[in-house]
Design a protein around this motif. Structure first.
Motif, PDB file in Angstrom:
ATOM      1  N   CYS A   5       5.168   0.989  -8.992  1.00 44.86           N
ATOM      2  CA  CYS A   5       3.959   1.294  -8.622  1.00 44.86           C
ATOM      3  C   CYS A   5       3.446   1.024  -9.522  1.00 44.86           C
ATOM      4  O   CYS A   5       3.206   2.011 -11.021  1.00 44.86           O
ATOM      5  CB  CYS A   5       3.172   2.233  -7.912  1.00 44.86           C
ATOM      6  SG  CYS A   5       1.987   3.051  -7.642  1.00 44.86           S
ATOM      7  N   CYS A  51       0.251   2.815 -10.743  1.00 43.17           N
ATOM      8  CA  CYS A  51      -0.895   4.279 -11.049  1.00 43.17           C
ATOM      9  C   CYS A  51      -0.252   4.898 -12.156  1.00 43.17           C
ATOM     10  O   CYS A  51       0.646   4.695 -12.070  1.00 43.17           O
ATOM     11  CB  CYS A  51      -0.879   4.476  -9.599  1.00 43.17           C
ATOM     12  SG  CYS A  51       0.257   6.163  -8.738  1.00 43.17           S
ATOM     13  N   CYS A  87       3.720   9.753  -8.896  1.00 44.54           N
ATOM     14  CA  CYS A  87       4.206   8.828  -7.785  1.00 44.54           C
ATOM     15  C   CYS A  87       5.302   7.888  -8.339  1.00 44.54           C
ATOM     16  O   CYS A  87       5.622   7.894  -9.509  1.00 44.54           O
ATOM     17  CB  CYS A  87       2.324   8.249  -7.566  1.00 44.54           C
ATOM     18  SG  CYS A  87       3.085   6.818  -6.957  1.00 44.54           S
ATOM     19  N   TYR A 109       6.797  -1.464   0.866  1.00 41.27           N
ATOM     20  CA  TYR A 109       6.868  -0.907  -0.226  1.00 41.27           C
ATOM     21  C   TYR A 109       7.060   0.663   0.301  1.00 41.27           C
ATOM     22  O   TYR A 109       7.124   0.614   1.312  1.00 41.27           O
ATOM     23  CB  TYR A 109       5.515  -0.709  -0.337  1.00 41.27           C
ATOM     24  CG  TYR A 109       4.431  -0.206  -1.187  1.00 41.27           C
ATOM     25  CD1 TYR A 109       3.785  -0.561  -2.679  1.00 41.27           C
ATOM     26  CD2 TYR A 109       3.817   1.568  -1.089  1.00 41.27           C
ATOM     27  CE1 TYR A 109       3.691   0.752  -3.978  1.00 41.27           C
ATOM     28  CE2 TYR A 109       3.409   2.008  -1.829  1.00 41.27           C
ATOM     29  CZ  TYR A 109       3.767   1.860  -3.521  1.00 41.27           C
ATOM     30  OH  TYR A 109       2.940   1.987  -4.782  1.00 41.27           O
TER      31      TYR A 109
HETATM   32 ZN   LIG Z   1       1.960   5.045  -7.397  1.00 40.49          ZN
END
Ligand SMILES: [Zn+2]
Length: 110
Positions: free
Chosen positions: A43, A45, A50, A91
């Protein structure tokens, strides 16, 4: 070109947890996929909590259908949710698990 790393190789504890959790929730068809799941992208981000990653074998842009999300309801730390598109785990959302984040940071699959 190297193959995307297997989740159960780089994150064996996470893979076992996901497999057990899915089985416990009656998601045997998803649990069966965990063994062959590969981390195809991390990911991108910027959230510090996360540790999510993509596991889709096909490019995301081919998908126009919305998937469903299965949240793991175990009592372990962190939050894990599995995004399923057309019956396939596409995911894995992993939040608040520092161990997973650190491992993914070392992988450098983007
Ligand atoms: Zn993320």
């Amino acid at each position: 070109m190297t193959e995307a790393p297997l989740v159960r190789s780089v994150l064996p504890r996470l893979a076992a947890r996901i497999e057990a959790g899915l089985t416990a929730q009656g998601e045997e068809r998803l649990a069966e996929q965990v063994d062959d799941l590969r981390i195809t992208a991390v990911c991108p981000c910027e959230h510090a909590y996360c540790g999510s990653f993509h596991t889709a074998s096909r490019p995301m842009k081919r998908w126009f259908m919305r998937g469903r999300q299965v949240s793991l309801g175990d009592d372990e730390p962190g939050e894990i949710a599995i995004d399923v598109v057309r019956g396939e785990i596409a995911y894995v959302e992993v939040l608040y698990l520092e161990e997973v984040r650190e491992t993914l940071a070392r992988l450098q699959v983007r």
